[in-house]
Every structure is written in structure tokens, then in C-alpha cells.
Design a protein around this motif. Structure first.
Motif, PDB file in Angstrom:
ATOM      1  N   LEU A 353     -20.774   1.478   6.045  1.00  0.00           N
ATOM      2  CA  LEU A 353     -20.435   2.675   5.276  1.00  0.00           C
ATOM      3  C   LEU A 353     -19.130   3.323   5.736  1.00  0.00           C
ATOM      4  O   LEU A 353     -18.516   4.073   4.972  1.00  0.00           O
ATOM      5  N   THR A 354     -18.712   3.058   6.943  1.00  0.00           N
ATOM      6  CA  THR A 354     -17.493   3.696   7.467  1.00  0.00           C
ATOM      7  C   THR A 354     -16.320   2.729   7.585  1.00  0.00           C
ATOM      8  O   THR A 354     -15.214   3.025   7.124  1.00  0.00           O
ATOM      9  N   THR A 355     -16.543   1.581   8.177  1.00  0.00           N
ATOM     10  CA  THR A 355     -15.441   0.671   8.470  1.00  0.00           C
ATOM     11  C   THR A 355     -14.939  -0.058   7.230  1.00  0.00           C
ATOM     12  O   THR A 355     -13.729  -0.221   7.044  1.00  0.00           O
ATOM     13  N   PHE A 356     -15.853  -0.512   6.381  1.00  0.00           N
ATOM     14  CA  PHE A 356     -15.432  -1.275   5.197  1.00  0.00           C
ATOM     15  C   PHE A 356     -14.529  -0.454   4.276  1.00  0.00           C
ATOM     16  O   PHE A 356     -13.439  -0.916   3.913  1.00  0.00           O
ATOM     17  N   PRO A 357     -14.909   0.767   3.854  1.00  0.00           N
ATOM     18  CA  PRO A 357     -13.986   1.534   3.002  1.00  0.00           C
ATOM     19  C   PRO A 357     -12.664   1.850   3.690  1.00  0.00           C
ATOM     20  O   PRO A 357     -11.593   1.757   3.069  1.00  0.00           O
ATOM     21  N   ALA A 358     -12.735   2.235   4.972  1.00  0.00           N
ATOM     22  CA  ALA A 358     -11.501   2.582   5.679  1.00  0.00           C
ATOM     23  C   ALA A 358     -10.594   1.370   5.830  1.00  0.00           C
ATOM     24  O   ALA A 358      -9.366   1.456   5.622  1.00  0.00           O
ATOM     25  N   GLY A 359     -11.169   0.218   6.197  1.00  0.00           N
ATOM     26  CA  GLY A 359     -10.355  -0.973   6.400  1.00  0.00           C
ATOM     27  C   GLY A 359      -9.737  -1.480   5.114  1.00  0.00           C
ATOM     28  O   GLY A 359      -8.539  -1.802   5.059  1.00  0.00           O
ATOM     29  N   VAL A 360     -10.523  -1.553   4.050  1.00  0.00           N
ATOM     30  CA  VAL A 360      -9.992  -2.036   2.774  1.00  0.00           C
ATOM     31  C   VAL A 360      -8.983  -1.045   2.204  1.00  0.00           C
ATOM     32  O   VAL A 360      -7.945  -1.443   1.654  1.00  0.00           O
ATOM     33  N   GLY A 361      -9.263   0.251   2.335  1.00  0.00           N
ATOM     34  CA  GLY A 361      -8.306   1.250   1.862  1.00  0.00           C
ATOM     35  C   GLY A 361      -6.978   1.156   2.585  1.00  0.00           C
ATOM     36  O   GLY A 361      -5.908   1.245   1.965  1.00  0.00           O
ATOM     37  N   ALA A 362      -7.030   0.979   3.915  1.00  0.00           N
ATOM     38  CA  ALA A 362      -5.787   0.826   4.677  1.00  0.00           C
ATOM     39  C   ALA A 362      -5.032  -0.428   4.255  1.00  0.00           C
ATOM     40  O   ALA A 362      -3.795  -0.411   4.132  1.00  0.00           O
ATOM     41  N   ALA A 363      -5.760  -1.515   4.018  1.00  0.00           N
ATOM     42  CA  ALA A 363      -5.098  -2.753   3.596  1.00  0.00           C
ATOM     43  C   ALA A 363      -4.444  -2.590   2.226  1.00  0.00           C
ATOM     44  O   ALA A 363      -3.329  -3.079   1.990  1.00  0.00           O
ATOM     45  N   ILE A 364      -5.130  -1.911   1.307  1.00  0.00           N
ATOM     46  CA  ILE A 364      -4.553  -1.689  -0.025  1.00  0.00           C
ATOM     47  C   ILE A 364      -3.273  -0.873   0.083  1.00  0.00           C
ATOM     48  O   ILE A 364      -2.259  -1.186  -0.560  1.00  0.00           O
ATOM     49  N   TYR A 365      -3.283   0.172   0.901  1.00  0.00           N
ATOM     50  CA  TYR A 365      -2.076   0.990   1.038  1.00  0.00           C
ATOM     51  C   TYR A 365      -0.933   0.169   1.646  1.00  0.00           C
ATOM     52  O   TYR A 365       0.207   0.203   1.153  1.00  0.00           O
ATOM     53  N   LEU A 366      -1.218  -0.556   2.722  1.00  0.00           N
ATOM     54  CA  LEU A 366      -0.155  -1.285   3.411  1.00  0.00           C
ATOM     55  C   LEU A 366       0.436  -2.384   2.535  1.00  0.00           C
ATOM     56  O   LEU A 366       1.641  -2.670   2.621  1.00  0.00           O
ATOM     57  N   GLU A 367      -0.367  -3.001   1.676  1.00  0.00           N
ATOM     58  CA  GLU A 367       0.130  -4.112   0.871  1.00  0.00           C
ATOM     59  C   GLU A 367       0.678  -3.684  -0.483  1.00  0.00           C
ATOM     60  O   GLU A 367       1.566  -4.343  -1.018  1.00  0.00           O
ATOM     61  N   GLU A 368       0.143  -2.614  -1.063  1.00  0.00           N
ATOM     62  CA  GLU A 368       0.488  -2.266  -2.439  1.00  0.00           C
ATOM     63  C   GLU A 368       1.319  -0.994  -2.563  1.00  0.00           C
ATOM     64  O   GLU A 368       2.026  -0.828  -3.550  1.00  0.00           O
ATOM     65  N   TYR A 369       1.208  -0.088  -1.634  1.00  0.00           N
ATOM     66  CA  TYR A 369       1.870   1.208  -1.767  1.00  0.00           C
ATOM     67  C   TYR A 369       2.948   1.456  -0.706  1.00  0.00           C
ATOM     68  O   TYR A 369       3.930   2.144  -0.979  1.00  0.00           O
ATOM     69  N   ALA A 370       2.734   0.965   0.497  1.00  0.00           N
ATOM     70  CA  ALA A 370       3.651   1.290   1.589  1.00  0.00           C
ATOM     71  C   ALA A 370       5.039   0.728   1.316  1.00  0.00           C
ATOM     72  O   ALA A 370       5.175  -0.418   0.854  1.00  0.00           O
ATOM     73  N   PRO A 371       6.101   1.502   1.579  1.00  0.00           N
ATOM     74  CA  PRO A 371       7.468   0.999   1.359  1.00  0.00           C
ATOM     75  C   PRO A 371       7.807  -0.084   2.374  1.00  0.00           C
ATOM     76  O   PRO A 371       7.298  -0.100   3.501  1.00  0.00           O
ATOM     77  N   SER A 372       8.671  -0.984   1.968  1.00  0.00           N
ATOM     78  CA  SER A 372       9.064  -2.096   2.831  1.00  0.00           C
ATOM     79  C   SER A 372      10.484  -1.950   3.362  1.00  0.00           C
ATOM     80  O   SER A 372      10.904  -2.761   4.197  1.00  0.00           O
ATOM     81  N   LYS A 373      11.209  -0.941   2.899  1.00  0.00           N
ATOM     82  CA  LYS A 373      12.596  -0.746   3.331  1.00  0.00           C
ATOM     83  C   LYS A 373      12.788   0.691   3.777  1.00  0.00           C
ATOM     84  O   LYS A 373      11.981   1.577   3.476  1.00  0.00           O
ATOM     85  N   GLY A 374      13.894   0.895   4.484  1.00  0.00           N
ATOM     86  CA  GLY A 374      14.222   2.236   4.933  1.00  0.00           C
ATOM     87  C   GLY A 374      13.434   2.636   6.178  1.00  0.00           C
ATOM     88  O   GLY A 374      12.709   1.838   6.774  1.00  0.00           O
ATOM     89  N   PRO A 375      13.566   3.893   6.587  1.00  0.00           N
ATOM     90  CA  PRO A 375      12.845   4.369   7.784  1.00  0.00           C
ATOM     91  C   PRO A 375      11.325   4.229   7.655  1.00  0.00           C
ATOM     92  O   PRO A 375      10.649   3.855   8.610  1.00  0.00           O
ATOM     93  N   MET A 376      10.793   4.523   6.464  1.00  0.00           N
ATOM     94  CA  MET A 376       9.351   4.392   6.279  1.00  0.00           C
ATOM     95  C   MET A 376       8.918   2.927   6.367  1.00  0.00           C
ATOM     96  O   MET A 376       7.815   2.617   6.838  1.00  0.00           O
ATOM     97  N   GLY A 377       9.793   2.021   5.912  1.00  0.00           N
ATOM     98  CA  GLY A 377       9.476   0.601   6.028  1.00  0.00           C
ATOM     99  C   GLY A 377       9.366   0.162   7.470  1.00  0.00           C
ATOM    100  O   GLY A 377       8.482  -0.630   7.832  1.00  0.00           O
ATOM    101  N   LYS A 378      10.259   0.681   8.325  1.00  0.00           N
ATOM    102  CA  LYS A 378      10.176   0.361   9.754  1.00  0.00           C
ATOM    103  C   LYS A 378       8.904   0.933  10.370  1.00  0.00           C
ATOM    104  O   LYS A 378       8.271   0.300  11.226  1.00  0.00           O
ATOM    105  N   LEU A 379       8.521   2.125   9.930  1.00  0.00           N
ATOM    106  CA  LEU A 379       7.283   2.728  10.434  1.00  0.00           C
ATOM    107  C   LEU A 379       6.072   1.893  10.017  1.00  0.00           C
ATOM    108  O   LEU A 379       5.154   1.671  10.819  1.00  0.00           O
ATOM    109  N   VAL A 380       6.073   1.415   8.774  1.00  0.00           N
ATOM    110  CA  VAL A 380       4.964   0.572   8.299  1.00  0.00           C
ATOM    111  C   VAL A 380       4.902  -0.714   9.112  1.00  0.00           C
ATOM    112  O   VAL A 380       3.812  -1.184   9.488  1.00  0.00           O
TER     113      VAL A 380
END
Length: 564
Positions: A353-380
Motif C-alpha cells: 500500500l505504501t511502496t508500490f504507489p510511491a515507487g511507480v509514481g516516482a518512476a513515472i515522473y522521472l521517465e515521463e515528466y522530469a526534464p532532461s536538459k538544463g539545471p533541472m536535468g542535472k538534478l534529475v
């Protein structure tokens, strides 16, 4: 002037493969040595758990004739002549085992954690909350703040109720800022509490039928109908499952499992096995594999009748039904693992109930939403590197984190189920994130571009295109991570899980023991019967759960890889 070099393929213009063969033989020898070593260790532990040599010779001969020889003949036939039948035999033998484990898990939940009425109230309240969210989204599609408020408030109100009256000002101020004009002046109990307080309620069988059998039967019917492109076949699956569950009113008491037990067996064992067997028969591929579980069941029954008639005594095993349903004891003959099994089941519920939603949500953000360039890209990029590093951190460190965060800071009970679940959940969270990222990354970009070309938004593309394609890989990684979680011991030692308990936990905040912790306790006992008999029985029980979970992950992966 260039000098003539020797040819790597030899003077006779043929490929020299001696080194390749030597390397192949070395790898094969290393693999065989590892597998044989593990097999010998497992056989040694199984010998202590089952004590096969305590049985009469006639008992072994009888079961060899009725069970082992027929099964071995089928295995040889599948391996040599019909490989698809071998896969069918594996799945049809494993599905009932997985179904029985799920049935046992729900029996534990209804016995130790929730009553059937509380389960009914919980499911109905969650369904009402989901209905409110969907209805508001359709009625007010252009009110994002209202949709956010309803999405947050509907589950809280239906499941938990409104806060005490002294906190109503917070809700009133929030709705005032949003311009909704809604005020709350009294505390309102939740829908879940209201259902449990009703003076009358349906029978347990009816409540399980409405909240467990029909939803899962509808999911199975949807699956069958979509695969065959026939709504009629899907409706037939729902109707047949309901009829089989209703038959439990008569068959359950006759078989000694009760009406509720029959309903759970029909849902978690009968439904998936029936769908799979029907598909094998309809496709006419590997149909001979269906004989394997039938021969196994008939062999066990025939062997039992034969040994009873001939008077042969079986092994005096440590691992028997009494061991699985008994509590811990200072006497080896009376010791059992039931409270620890309940603790492990409840811990897995917390992790899911805790790890599955958090883990999949983090993966979705990192792969689909997180920027890949610029300062935020380096942070990702830095975040992803740290997630990879966290996957290799020793488990005892996560135990210390759980001790400091959940016990010292949040003041939750030491050794409770909730603390154990969250501490072990943090341990496998990086694994879930990485496996989910790999599954999402494996979805071709052409699928996304086609969805965008048809006018879908990013969220619609993720929800309707990316996640369905990545779900098999996500489930595979998650099940493997849960297999590691259920066997971890170091975090349980650090957060103070009980060494041994007599009663199973009744809530997530109760102090509990888990199977690895209980096994560790038995390993430190001075009496040899604990260290060689009871300990071996606990290890085999834990390994059986791990093998079933890992086997399920392998089947899911292979099935969807073949379909792809």
C-alpha cells in the motif's frame, strides 16, 4: 614496410574455437557447481523439516509407484516431445498454489485484522469515493481546483469522516478561499463507520459476494471478453463464477471449509484456473499438460488409500499442518509459525500500500515528466544516480533509518507491524523505482507519438498507452522486490520486532514477529530440536513462499514477452 601478422583464425583458414569452448565449459561448470550446492543445501534442510527416513519403507515405495514414477514419465514426455504441454503443466500446477496462498492471506485478514462487515464497509466506502471523484470530473471538467479538492476530500470523508468540530475552521477557510461556499459546523462520521453501525447487515456470504466475488469475476470477464472480442463470453465468466460461489452454501459445510472459505477458494483459485484451462482447451495447444496436476492429485489420493490399507506409517515431520496453525512455544513439538506468518502478511500489506504507489509514481515522473536538459536535468540525473546507489545500501542501514524516523521521531510503537512494513518498504523502494523505470523506458516512443497525434494529452497517453504496456514489467519487478522484503531480517532486528509472540497481531500498530525474525530466534535456541527441526520447518515455509512469488514473476514476464 608492414610485417605479416598471424591470422587469428589459424593457418588452415578455419576458426580457432578452443578458447571459446574452454570458456563455455568453465561457465557451465561454475553454474552447475552453484546449482548443485544450493540443491544439496535445500535437500539437507528439507530432510530435517520432513524427516523422510522416519517413514516405513513401504510408504516410500507406495508413493513412488502412485506419484513419483507417473510424474517423472510425464516430465520426460513433455521435455522430449511436447514443450508447450510442459509449460501448461507448470502453470496449471502453480496457479492453484498461488490461489491457495491468496486464499490463506485473506483468511488471515478476516480472522486477525478485519471482520467481513468491516471489509464490506471499507470496499463500499472506497467505491463511493471513487464514484464521487469520477462524477465530479464529468460534471465539472473545467474546474481543476474543485477536482483536486474532491479527489483529496472524498476518500477522507467516506473512509475516515470529517475532523473533530474544533478543526472545522480549517475546512471552512479552505473552501472559502476556493469560493465554494461550503461550511462545516459539526463532525460527521465516515460512511465506513455508518455502515458498521447499522442495526442489520447482510450475511457474510452476501457481503463477500458483493465486494470480492463480483468485482474479481467482472475483471476476469472483461479479460476474457476483450481477448475473444465477445461480450457474451465475458458475461458467461461472471455468471459461472457467481454460480460456483453460490454453490458454496451447500458444498462448503459438506467439505468442512465453510461458506466463506468456499467463496474465497472459488474466487482466488477456481476463477484463474478455470480461465486458464478453458483457454488451453480452446486453443488446443499443450493440452496434454493438463494431465500433470490431475495425475498428481490422483497419485496422492491413491497413495493415501494404499498406505492406510497396508498400515504403513508416514514420516514424523516437523513441517505439518499443526506447525502452520500453532503459536510459538518453548516445547519444540508444540512450536508453530502462525503468529509470525500473520505478521509477515500484514507487513506485506503495508509495503504494497505504501511502496508500490510511491515507487511507480516516482518512476513515472522521472521517465515521463522530469526534464532532461538544463539545471533541472542535472538534478534529475543526480537523483537517478542516488536511487541506484540506494539499491545497494545494506539492509541494516534501513533498519536504523526506520528506528530513528518512525520510532524516535514519530513515536510509533517499537516493533509494530506498521514500522516494520515502512522500514522494509524503504529498503525495496529503490528496486521498485528502477524496475518500473526500465519497464516504462521499454515502451517504444512511437506509441507515445501515435497517441499525441490522435490528440491525447500527456496524462492520457501515460494512463492509456504507457502504463498498460509497462505493467507486466512493473509487476515482475515489484513481485521480486516483495520476495526480498519478506525474507529480510536485519531491519526487523533494528526496529525491535518481537523475537517470539503467542498471539497474532490484530492491528497494524500491534507488536508482532515476522517469519525471518522467528527463524532467527529459533537459530539461537540451545535445544537441538529447535535448531535442527523447528528451524528447518520455518526455513522451508519461508522458501516456499519466496519460490511461489518468484515463480509468479517469471510466468508473468515470460507470458507477456511471448505476446509482445
Amino acid at each position: 614496410m608492414a610485417t605479416e601478422q598471424g591470422n587469428w583464425y589459424g593457418d588452415d583458414s578455419k576458426v580457432e574455437n578452443l578458447r571459446g569452448r574452454a570458456f563455455e565449459a568453465t561457465c557451465l561448470a561454475a553454474t552447475a557447481f552453484g546449482l548443485v550446492s544450493v540443491l544439496i543445501l535445500l535437500l539437507y534442510v528439507a530432510r530435517d523439516a520432513f524427516r523422510p527416513f522416519s517413514a516405513d519403507v513401504g510408504w516410500h515405495v507406495t508413493y513412488a509407484v502412485t506419484l513419483l514414477v507417473p510424474l517423472a514419465a510425464l516430465v520426460v514426455y513433455y521435455y522430449r516431445s511436447d514443450e508447450p504441454a510442459g509449460e501448461v503443466a507448470y502453470v496449471t500446477s502453480g496457479l492453484p498454489i498461488v490461489g491457495l496462498l491468496l486464499t490463506g492471506g485473506f483468511v488471515v485478514v478476516f480472522t486477525e485484522l478485519l471482520t467481513v462487515l468491516e471489509w464490506f464497509a471499507l470496499v463500499v466506502s472506497a467505491a463511493v469515493a471513487l464514484g464521487l471523484i469520477v462524477a465530479h470530473g464529468r460534471l465539472r471538467p473545467k474546474a481543476p481546483l474543485e477536482r483536486l479538492l474532491v479527489a483529496l476530500a472524498a476518500p477522507v470523508v467516506t473512509l475516515l469522516g470529517t475532523p473533530p468540530a474544533q478543526f472545522n475552521w480549517l475546512f471552512n477557510d479552505l473552501t472559502g478561499v476556493l469560493g465554494l461556499g461550503v461550511e462545516l459546523n459539526h463532525q460527521v462520521i465516515s460512511l465506513r463507520q455508518a455502515i458498521t453501525m447499522l442495526p442489520f447487515a447482510p450475511t457474510d456470504w452476501v457481503m463477500l459476494l458483493l465486494t470480492l466475488v463480483l468485482p474479481l469475476a467482472a475483471a476476469g470477464g472483461w479479460f476474457v471478453g476483450k481477448r475473444r472480442e465477445s461480450r457474451r463470453d465475458g458475461i458467461a465468466v461472471v455468471a459461472l463464477t457467481t454460480v460456483v460461489a453460490a454453490f458454496g452454501l451447500v458444498a462448503g459445510p459438506l467439505l468442512g471449509v465453510g461458506v466463506e472459505g468456499w467463496v474465497l477458494l472459488a474466487t482466488f483459485t477456481g476463477l484463474p484456473v478455470g480461465i486458464y484451462v478453458e483457454g488451453v482447451v480452446r486453443r488446443d495447444e499443450g493440452r496434454a499438460g493438463l494431465a500433470f496436476p490431475a495425475v498428481a492429485v490422483l497419485g496422492v489420493l491413491a497413495g493415501s488409500v494404499a498406505v492406510d490399507a497396508l498400515g504403513f506409517s508416514g514420516p514424523d515431520a516437523w513441517l505439518d499442518w499443526g506447525f502452520l496453525v500453532s503459536a510459538a512455544s518453548r516445547t519444540p513439538a508444540d512450536a508453530g509459525i502462525y503468529p509470525a506468518m500473520v505478521g509477515s502478511v500484514m507487513m506485506i500489506i503495508v509495503i504494497v500500500l505504501t511502496t508500490f504507489p510511491a515507487g511507480v509514481g516516482a518512476a513515472i515522473y522521472l521517465e515521463e515528466y522530469a526534464p532532461s536538459k538544463g539545471p533541472m536535468g542535472k538534478l534529475v540525473t543526480l537523483i537517478e544516480i542516488n536511487i541506484g546507489n540506494l539499491a545497494g545500501v545494506p539492509s541494516v542501514v534501513y533498519g536504523l533509518l526506520g528506528l530513528g524516523l518512525f520510532i524516535r521521531i514519530m513515536a510509533w510503537p517499537q516493533g509494530s507491524v506498521i514500522v516494520a512494513g515502512l522500514a522494509v518498504g524503504l529498503l525495496i523502494l529503490p528496486i521498485v523505482i528502477i524496475s518500473a523505470q526500465e519497464a516504462i523506458r521499454s515502451v517504444p516512443d512511437s506509441f507515445r507519438q501515435a497517441s499525441y497525434g490522435m490528440g491525447a494529452t500527456r496524462w492520457q497517453t501515460i494512463r492509456q498507452v504507457v502504463l498498460p504496456e509497462a505493467l507486466p514489467g512493473i509487476l515482475t519487478g515489484t513481485i521480486l522486490a516483495l520476495g526480498r522484503a519478506i525474507g529480510e531480517t536485519a531491519p526487523l532486528l533494528m526496529i525491535g520486532a518481537a523475537a517470539s509472540v503467542r498471539l497474532a497481531p490484530n492491528s497494524f500498530f500491534d507488536v508482532a514477529s515476522m517469519m525471518p525474525r522467528q527463524i532467527f530466534t529459533w537459530s539461537s535456541e540451545l535445544e537441538p530440536a529447535f535448531r535442527h527441526g523447528v528451524l528447518a520447518a520455518g526455513v522451508i515455509t519461508l522458501l516456499a513462499v519466496l519460490l511461489v512469488m518468484n515463480g509468479t514473476a517469471i510466468v508473468i514476464r515470460n507470458r507477456y514477452q511471448r505476446q509482445g
